[in-house]
Write an enzyme that holds these catalytic residues in place. Structure first.
Site, PDB file in Angstrom:
ATOM      1  CG  ASP A 134      -1.852  -1.161   1.294  1.00  0.00           C
ATOM      2  OD1 ASP A 134      -2.006  -1.850   0.271  1.00  0.00           O
ATOM      3  OD2 ASP A 134      -2.431  -1.406   2.368  1.00  0.00           O
ATOM      4  CG  ASP A 192      -6.936   7.210 -21.119  1.00  0.00           C
ATOM      5  OD1 ASP A 192      -6.167   7.922 -21.791  1.00  0.00           O
ATOM      6  OD2 ASP A 192      -7.247   6.043 -21.452  1.00  0.00           O
TER       7      ASP A 192
HETATM    8  O1  F6P Z   1      -2.614  -4.106   3.160  1.00  0.00           O
HETATM    9  C1  F6P Z   1      -2.225  -4.853   2.064  1.00  0.00           C
HETATM   10  C2  F6P Z   1      -3.409  -5.336   1.249  1.00  0.00           C
HETATM   11  O2  F6P Z   1      -2.903  -5.949   0.089  1.00  0.00           O
HETATM   12  C3  F6P Z   1      -4.452  -4.278   0.934  1.00  0.00           C
HETATM   13  O3  F6P Z   1      -4.078  -3.474  -0.135  1.00  0.00           O
HETATM   14  C4  F6P Z   1      -5.668  -5.132   0.686  1.00  0.00           C
HETATM   15  O4  F6P Z   1      -6.874  -4.422   0.910  1.00  0.00           O
HETATM   16  C5  F6P Z   1      -5.516  -6.207   1.701  1.00  0.00           C
HETATM   17  O5  F6P Z   1      -4.124  -6.306   1.980  1.00  0.00           O
HETATM   18  C6  F6P Z   1      -6.055  -7.539   1.297  1.00  0.00           C
HETATM   19  O6  F6P Z   1      -5.730  -8.430   2.305  1.00  0.00           O
HETATM   20  P1  F6P Z   1      -6.101  -9.948   2.390  1.00  0.00           P
HETATM   21  O7  F6P Z   1      -5.141 -10.694   1.533  1.00  0.00           O
HETATM   22  O8  F6P Z   1      -5.968 -10.288   3.820  1.00  0.00           O
HETATM   23  O9  F6P Z   1      -7.514 -10.045   1.874  1.00  0.00           O
END
Ligand code: F6P
Length: 401
Positions: A134, A192
């Site tokens: 993130d 875009d």
């Molecule tokens: O925080 C990292 C992340 O990849 C987020 O971007 C995403 O919302 C979340 O983890 C998804 O996590 P999981 O694999 O636990 O569903």
């Protein structure tokens, strides 16, 4: 330090095996035995019940493929503070004592980092190697670059099918409430429009931009082909600031809502406007695409790669950064500097910051958004002027995405 534990936690990502390998190799070179604490904080809590944990001896560490994303150490999303056991910290300390582990290298994002701060405040020696795809920590975090590269590649690849079918394509990407990876991945692939939580989306603006570019491309094409690419962050906010939230997605074990539905929402908003726009029929006719009742408006389609943005292989940058972050964490642990987060190795300097500060959430800088608005990318708002201040740089600059 004679023995240390290496623990990875939170959502996995690229570069993590680099952290594990870097920490293990540096520990071995200092005469410290590194061990894997399996499956994040869940494993740490249950260490006391384990008969054996794996030592990352030079030969075992050699077997870790640093290029593969994910972590050989395994992950869980567990907030130690929330474990319903009044003796949880004692249990963790006893587990560490059982295996003679003096300190921990913990690689994680903001949530895992906050657990690391909690453990440190409970007297456990630990150093944080920042990871999160993130990219919302104050430091660069391993995983971000790999994800940005993957998002860019998906957008590029989707262009071939979008262009063949003359479609508007919406790619929804992970990132929670920060739009860094959507932003940087989208820019890298010439998307875009890029819709991020930091800029609540005005769909009338996106629609206008889309209509002009999409039909402009088709009408200027000698084979009447065109597409329009949108990257949307899963944490999208609408113009009134509300989140797109699909109740059925549930919550994760850190207690956060799982985000879902952003791309679908974008498709609906644009399709609604395409249907209501009296000029579309004429544009479709000019593009020689119009067929009564069969092909009256262009299709807006969504793609949600989900975990594909953080799996597979790591970028070379993340392997480098990961190895150095892991190694730096061991160096700090060994000389007694704990409760800190690695910033990076910069020549002869191992740079770090207080973990409490490092895990404060960082959002996309709206000045950076304005730079790309000036170059024509749509962010779902009226483009803001970019008003630069000019500054002569002195010395080396550390900058992250
Ligand atoms: O925080 C990292 C992340 O990849 C987020 O971007 C995403 O919302 C979340 O983890 C998804 O996590 P999981 O694999 O636990 O569903």
């Amino acid at each position: 330090m004679k023995k240390i534990g290496i623990l990875t936690s939170g959502g996995d990502c690229g570069g993590l095996n680099g952290v594990v390998k870097g920490a293990a190799q540096m520990a071995n070179s200092l005469g410290i035995t590194p061990y894997v604490i399996p499956n994040g904080y869940a494993g740490l809590y249950n260490l006391i019940d384990m008969d054996l944990i794996t030592a990352l001896t030079p030969d075992r560490a050699d077997k870790i493929n640093a290029n593969l994303a994910g972590s050989e150490a395994g992950h869980s999303r567990v907030k130690v503070k929330k474990i319903d056991d009044p003796k949880k910290y004692e249990r963790i300390k006893e587990g560490m004592k059982k295996f003679g582990i003096d300190g921990l290298v913990i690689s994680g994002g903001d949530d895992s980092g906050s657990v690391m701060v909690d453990l440190y405040e409970q007297g456990i020696k630990c150093v944080h190697a920042p990871k999160t795809m993130d990219l919302d920590l104050q430091t660069y975090s391993v995983g971000g670059d790999s994800t940005v590269n993957k998002i860019a590649a998906y957008v590029e690849e989707l262009k071939t099918t979008a262009n063949t079918h003359n479609r508007i394509m919406v790619l929804e990407v992970f990132g929670r409430y920060a739009g860094h990876t959507a932003f940087r991945g989208g820019i890298a692939a010439d998307a875009d429009a890029i819709l991020i939580p930091e800029v609540p989306t005005n769909f009338d603006i996106v629609y206008k931009h889309m209509k002009e570019r999409f039909f402009g491309r088709i009408l200027k094409s000698d084979v009447l082909a065109g597409q329009y690419m949108i990257v949307v962050a899963e944490g999208l906010k609408t113009a009134d600031g509300s989140e797109i939230y699909d109740e059925s997605a549930g919550v994760d074990s850190f207690g956060h809502k799982k985000l879902a539905g952003a791309a679908k929402y974008v498709c609906q908003e644009l399709t609604k406007r395409l249907k209501a726009d009296p000029e579309i029929k004429e544009l479709m006719k000019k593009a020689r695409m119009f067929v009564e009742k069969m092909n009256e408006i262009p299709e807006v389609r969504s793609v949600v790669p989900g975990h594909l943005v953080r799996c597979g292989h790591s970028s070379a940058y993340d392997v480098n950064f990961g190895k150095e972050a892991g190694a730096a964490a061991v160096l700090l642990l060994n000389q007694g500097t704990v409760g800190v987060t690695i910033v990076g190795i910069d020549g002869d300097k191992v740079r770090y910051m207080e973990s409490k500060k490092a895990i404060e959430q960082r959002h996309v800088d709206l000045n950076q958004v304005a730079v790309y608005e000036a170059m024509g990318t749509c962010f779902g708002r009226t483009p803001q002027a970019y008003l630069p201040k000019f500054e002569k740089a002195e010395g080396r600059i550390t900058r992250h995405l």
